[in-house]
Design a protein around this motif. Structure first.
Motif, PDB file in Angstrom:
ATOM      1  N   THR A 181       0.965  -1.265   0.032  1.00  0.00           N
ATOM      2  CA  THR A 181      -0.063   0.099  -0.076  1.00  0.00           C
ATOM      3  C   THR A 181       0.972   1.226  -0.165  1.00  0.00           C
ATOM      4  O   THR A 181       0.495   2.230  -0.600  1.00  0.00           O
ATOM      5  CB  THR A 181      -0.995  -0.090   1.311  1.00  0.00           C
ATOM      6  OG1 THR A 181      -1.680  -1.233   1.188  1.00  0.00           O
ATOM      7  CG2 THR A 181      -1.924   1.150   1.196  1.00  0.00           C
ATOM      8  N   ALA A 182       1.788   1.170   0.585  1.00  0.00           N
ATOM      9  CA  ALA A 182       3.025   2.255   0.611  1.00  0.00           C
ATOM     10  C   ALA A 182       3.528   2.411  -0.653  1.00  0.00           C
ATOM     11  O   ALA A 182       3.503   3.776  -0.946  1.00  0.00           O
ATOM     12  CB  ALA A 182       4.033   2.075   1.793  1.00  0.00           C
ATOM     13  N   SER A 183       3.870   1.373  -1.261  1.00  0.00           N
ATOM     14  CA  SER A 183       4.357   1.779  -2.711  1.00  0.00           C
ATOM     15  C   SER A 183       3.377   2.338  -3.759  1.00  0.00           C
ATOM     16  O   SER A 183       3.638   3.346  -4.321  1.00  0.00           O
ATOM     17  CB  SER A 183       4.864   0.359  -3.337  1.00  0.00           C
ATOM     18  OG  SER A 183       5.996  -0.310  -2.257  1.00  0.00           O
ATOM     19  N   ALA A 238      -7.222   0.982   1.341  1.00  0.00           N
ATOM     20  CA  ALA A 238      -6.346   2.432   1.207  1.00  0.00           C
ATOM     21  C   ALA A 238      -5.773   2.336  -0.129  1.00  0.00           C
ATOM     22  O   ALA A 238      -5.210   3.425  -0.572  1.00  0.00           O
ATOM     23  CB  ALA A 238      -5.798   2.787   2.302  1.00  0.00           C
ATOM     24  N   ASP A 239      -5.465   1.247  -0.438  1.00  0.00           N
ATOM     25  CA  ASP A 239      -4.528   1.033  -1.704  1.00  0.00           C
ATOM     26  C   ASP A 239      -5.629   1.118  -2.963  1.00  0.00           C
ATOM     27  O   ASP A 239      -5.377   2.024  -3.748  1.00  0.00           O
ATOM     28  CB  ASP A 239      -3.679  -0.104  -1.760  1.00  0.00           C
ATOM     29  CG  ASP A 239      -2.682  -0.348  -3.017  1.00  0.00           C
ATOM     30  OD1 ASP A 239      -3.147   0.337  -3.946  1.00  0.00           O
ATOM     31  OD2 ASP A 239      -2.117  -1.138  -2.967  1.00  0.00           O
ATOM     32  N   GLY A 240      -6.363   0.012  -3.081  1.00  0.00           N
ATOM     33  CA  GLY A 240      -7.164   0.190  -4.021  1.00  0.00           C
ATOM     34  C   GLY A 240      -8.235   1.320  -4.355  1.00  0.00           C
ATOM     35  O   GLY A 240      -8.208   1.563  -5.594  1.00  0.00           O
ATOM     36  N   TRP A 241      -8.948   1.383  -3.352  1.00  0.00           N
ATOM     37  CA  TRP A 241      -9.862   2.667  -3.442  1.00  0.00           C
ATOM     38  C   TRP A 241      -9.188   4.149  -2.946  1.00  0.00           C
ATOM     39  O   TRP A 241      -9.736   4.958  -2.769  1.00  0.00           O
ATOM     40  CB  TRP A 241     -11.042   2.399  -2.573  1.00  0.00           C
ATOM     41  CG  TRP A 241     -11.751   1.098  -3.155  1.00  0.00           C
ATOM     42  CD1 TRP A 241     -11.327  -0.242  -2.828  1.00  0.00           C
ATOM     43  CD2 TRP A 241     -12.843   0.932  -4.013  1.00  0.00           C
ATOM     44  NE1 TRP A 241     -12.238  -0.982  -3.264  1.00  0.00           N
ATOM     45  CE2 TRP A 241     -12.995  -0.431  -4.273  1.00  0.00           C
ATOM     46  CE3 TRP A 241     -13.710   1.991  -4.882  1.00  0.00           C
ATOM     47  CZ2 TRP A 241     -14.075  -0.629  -4.910  1.00  0.00           C
ATOM     48  CZ3 TRP A 241     -14.541   1.401  -5.917  1.00  0.00           C
ATOM     49  CH2 TRP A 241     -14.685  -0.064  -5.825  1.00  0.00           C
ATOM     50  N   GLY A 242      -7.883   3.917  -2.881  1.00  0.00           N
ATOM     51  CA  GLY A 242      -7.063   5.180  -2.696  1.00  0.00           C
ATOM     52  C   GLY A 242      -5.955   5.327  -3.364  1.00  0.00           C
ATOM     53  O   GLY A 242      -5.973   5.840  -4.581  1.00  0.00           O
ATOM     54  N   ILE A 272       0.374  -8.740  -2.778  1.00  0.00           N
ATOM     55  CA  ILE A 272      -0.375  -8.987  -1.661  1.00  0.00           C
ATOM     56  C   ILE A 272      -1.526  -7.977  -1.121  1.00  0.00           C
ATOM     57  O   ILE A 272      -2.747  -8.083  -0.763  1.00  0.00           O
ATOM     58  CB  ILE A 272       0.501  -9.308  -0.430  1.00  0.00           C
ATOM     59  CG1 ILE A 272       1.318 -10.599  -0.661  1.00  0.00           C
ATOM     60  CG2 ILE A 272      -0.425  -9.588   0.870  1.00  0.00           C
ATOM     61  CD1 ILE A 272       0.596 -12.014  -0.473  1.00  0.00           C
ATOM     62  N   ALA A 273      -1.012  -6.814  -1.310  1.00  0.00           N
ATOM     63  CA  ALA A 273      -1.968  -5.526  -1.058  1.00  0.00           C
ATOM     64  C   ALA A 273      -3.187  -5.449  -1.962  1.00  0.00           C
ATOM     65  O   ALA A 273      -4.278  -5.540  -1.942  1.00  0.00           O
ATOM     66  CB  ALA A 273      -1.280  -4.247  -1.085  1.00  0.00           C
TER      67      ALA A 273
END
Ligand code: XCC
Length: 655
Positions: free
Chosen positions: A97-99, A224-228, A566-567
């Motif tokens: 997610t950070a990446s 927060a990755d996919g929809w962010g 994985i995220a």
């Protein structure tokens, strides 16, 4: 080293693995043989988060464990195998997610710079998408200029990263039922950075030590990755660089040219690559290349920067993740220009055997032994020309040991969510209705997203190909991104003709009518959000339930390797999609954690994880899930009718 044929199903790759061995150049395939995977880390049973350890908590293999033995199988602090496996899993999600998030943040800041006129070599290309976002976010449009609107939209998007309370703006795009579920479970992400930071805190020594609670934060972080972060990156890139539309190109190492300056752009963030595409067409630069004895400049991509350039400009792709060093091994690459993510450090060692310059361009991603030429988006074209000039200057250093494999395959890419909408419904009544109708009438059984990386622990590209062919043979339309899209493209699955050759009759008939391949390239890994949007559009169009978890869809990453994968997997699961991974699975050290992810998640999210390294078996898990959803929707009979129809047709044909 073992036979190269056992390492890849791609001929160009095999040829270059052999050349590397002859040249004494080391590549990833060789390193994977000499460096075996650590079996303790592999199953998530190693805890290295404090200096009382690292602690290993593997279960004894091949014998039953007594209750007492089980009680003692903990870390020095008492952390159980469940806590350790869940913590490791959550940290992977946080890193992924950070990446994607950091990519999204850079894009948001870049977007603001473009809007304010501080990056004058770029402009806003997709006005419609900008205005749509403004409408979605309640930004005043009035008679303001695109740039003024973009400043407001950009500020809102940038704010998503540091937001402390509330919910991410893009969650509102999801089906209503899904939003309610996220709120009920307490997994609606508040701010992108906040979720990553909280994940890191909760996995620190002595904080969250309940695996179920840790994995809830896993969902919130991944969402927060996919929809962010990822969705922000995709949206901004479309607005500034243009939303992709179908484009013809070619893929594989054969796109390199013997008599031209070959420059490969590799990584993920496309600002520099966009300018390189412009700079490479500049008559001055071409003249300069000719002055060095080359016939021209040949730009090709690698990994996801390649996908970005392909989707919008048709720039050919030299190869996927495991081919990066092999491009250098051709001896024909003047410069490999990299930005961030998926860049192997081994590149510099490989490059020492040839003349190739490895040029890093981002202050966050330097590599020892590489040349650093920092890219400045405020002076973008000038920066890009400087990099290109360095590549051209290196042409005269090219040695005699050049061999470019012949393989290159035609492909069509550019299937953004919007494009699919237009293609199916037509320009004036763009919709997913025809797709839904064809799913309801059974010609298309369902839709699968097959995405992710390559991994040298399996035969390069082969797992993807077996899975994708099995899916389309069974009338499942396949959507792809990342390095898996490239694997299919190299094998010729991304041209319309592939439908009659590989797809089942139902899917083939739809592809032939619309004129699309049975396997659609939707872009880079951040563009997995296009798949989320496509799934949401299918729900909103009606007839297939009222949530993503009702749809006859499934996801897979058969050759995954990165934490980003994985995220991505977790945000698909959290969005209601059954998702199966191959290669290996990082929580097998804890049965409780694995069961929670594989079984209990279905109750909670309507989507769950699975692990199946055999691609045919994995494809059938996906098909079973699709059929289960068809049955729940009451459309399973329609498909039987279609099959009956085909049998009838054959009988008629025989008469
Ligand atoms: Fe994986 Fe994302 Fe990297 Fe390729 S490039 S190896 S993350 S598929 Ni995106």
């Amino acid at each position: 080293m073992a036979e190269a044929e056992n390492k890849s199903s791609d001929k160009a790759t095999i040829e270059m693995i052999e050349k590397a061995a002859q040249d004494g150049a080391r590549v990833v395939f060789e390193r994977a043989e000499t460096t075996r995977a650590c079996p303790i880390g592999l199953e998530g049973s190693c805890c290295s988060i404090c200096a009382m350890g690292p602690c290993r908590v593997m279960a004894p293999k091949g014998k039953e464990e007594t209750a007492e033995e089980r009680r003692k199988r903990v870390g020095v602090c008492g952390a159980t195998p469940e806590t350790i496996a869940a913590r490791n899993f959550l940290r992977k999600i946080a890193a992924g997610t950070a990446s994607h998030g950091d990519h999204g943040r850079v894009m948001a800041k870049f977007f603001l710079a473009v809007a304010k006129g501080e990056a004058p070599d770029y402009e806003i290309k997709d006005e419609q998408k900008l205005l749509q976002l403004a409408l979605d976010f309640g930004v005043n449009i009035g008679d303001r200029s695109n740039e003024e609107i973009a400043v407001d939209v950009g500020k809102l998007l940038l704010n998503e990263f540091g937001k402390q309370e509330g919910e991410l703006l893009f969650l509102k795009r999801a089906p209503l039922k899904r939003q309610e579920l996220w709120r009920k479970l307490g997994v609606a992400p508040r701010g992108i950075d906040r979720e990553v930071v909280e994940a890191m805190h909760r996995t620190h020594m002595g904080v969250d030590q309940d695996y179920k609670n840790l994995l809830l934060q896993g969902s919130r972080t991944a969402l927060a990755d996919g929809w962010g972060g990822s969705m922000i990156a995709t949206e901004i890139q479309d607005i500034v660089f243009g939303t992709p539309a179908p484009v013809l190109s070619q893929i594989n190492l054969g796109v390199l040219k013997e008599d031209e300056v070959n420059v490969i752009i590799h990584g993920h963030e496309p600002q520099l690559a966009e300018m390189m595409a412009i700079a490479a067409q500049d008559p001055e630069m071409i003249k300069y290349a000719k002055s060095k004895g080359a016939k021209g400049i040949n730009l090709a991509g690698m990994c996801c920067t390649a996908n970005e350039m392909l989707m919008r400009h048709g720039v050919p792709i030299a190869g996927n993740f495991l081919q990066q060093e092999l491009a250098v091994v051709t001896g024909a690459v003047e410069a490999m220009v990299v930005d961030v993510q998926c860049i192997m450090q081994g590149l510099t060692d490989t490059a020492n055997c040839y003349h190739t310059k490895i040029i890093t361009t981002d202050p966050r991603a330097k590599i020892q032994g590489a040349t650093h030429m920092e890219f400045d988006e405020h002076n973008a074209l000038k920066s890009a020309k400087a990099v290109l000039k360095a590549a051209i200057d290196n042409f005269v250093n090219r040695g005699k040991n050049v061999r470019i494999p012949q393989q290159k395959t035609d492909m069509i890419a550019g299937f953004s969510h919007e494009t699919i909408n237009y293609l199916l419904g037509g320009m004036f009544r763009a919709s997913y209705r025809p797709l839904n109708d064809n799913i309801i009438n059974g010609r298309i059984r369902g839709v699968a997203g097959v995405v992710g990386c390559n991994n040298p622990r399996v035969i390069h590209d082969s797992v993807n190909l077996a899975m994708v062919k099995e899916l389309i043979k069974n009338d499942v339309l396949v959507l792809q991104t990342g390095c898996m899209a490239m694997a299919s493209a190299k094998a010729g699955l991304m041209i319309p003709e592939a439908a009659s050759e590989y797809a089942g009759e139902g899917l083939a008939s739809v592809c032939e009518t619309v004129g699309i391949p049975p396997v659609l390239h939707m872009g880079s890994c951040i563009d997995n959000t296009r798949i989320l949007m496509a799934a949401t559009a299918m729900v909103k169009d009606g007839g297939l339930g009222d949530d993503i978890s009702d749809l006859p869809v499934a996801g897979a990453a058969p050759e995954w390797m990165s934490e980003k994968a994985i995220a991505i997997g977790q945000y698909f699961v959290g969005s209601g999609v059954f998702t199966v991974f191959g290669v290996n699975w990082p929580t097998l050290g804890s049965k409780e954690v694995t069961d929670f992810l594989f079984k209990d998640f279905e109750e909670m999210y309507g989507g769950m994880w699975a692990f199946e390294p055999d691609p045919i078996k994995a494809a059938h898990l996906m098909i079973e899930h699709i059929d289960k959803k068809r049955k729940a929707l009451g459309i399973d009979k329609a498909r039987e009718r279609v099959l009956y129809d085909m049998a009838m047709r054959r009988e008629l044909d025989a008469v």
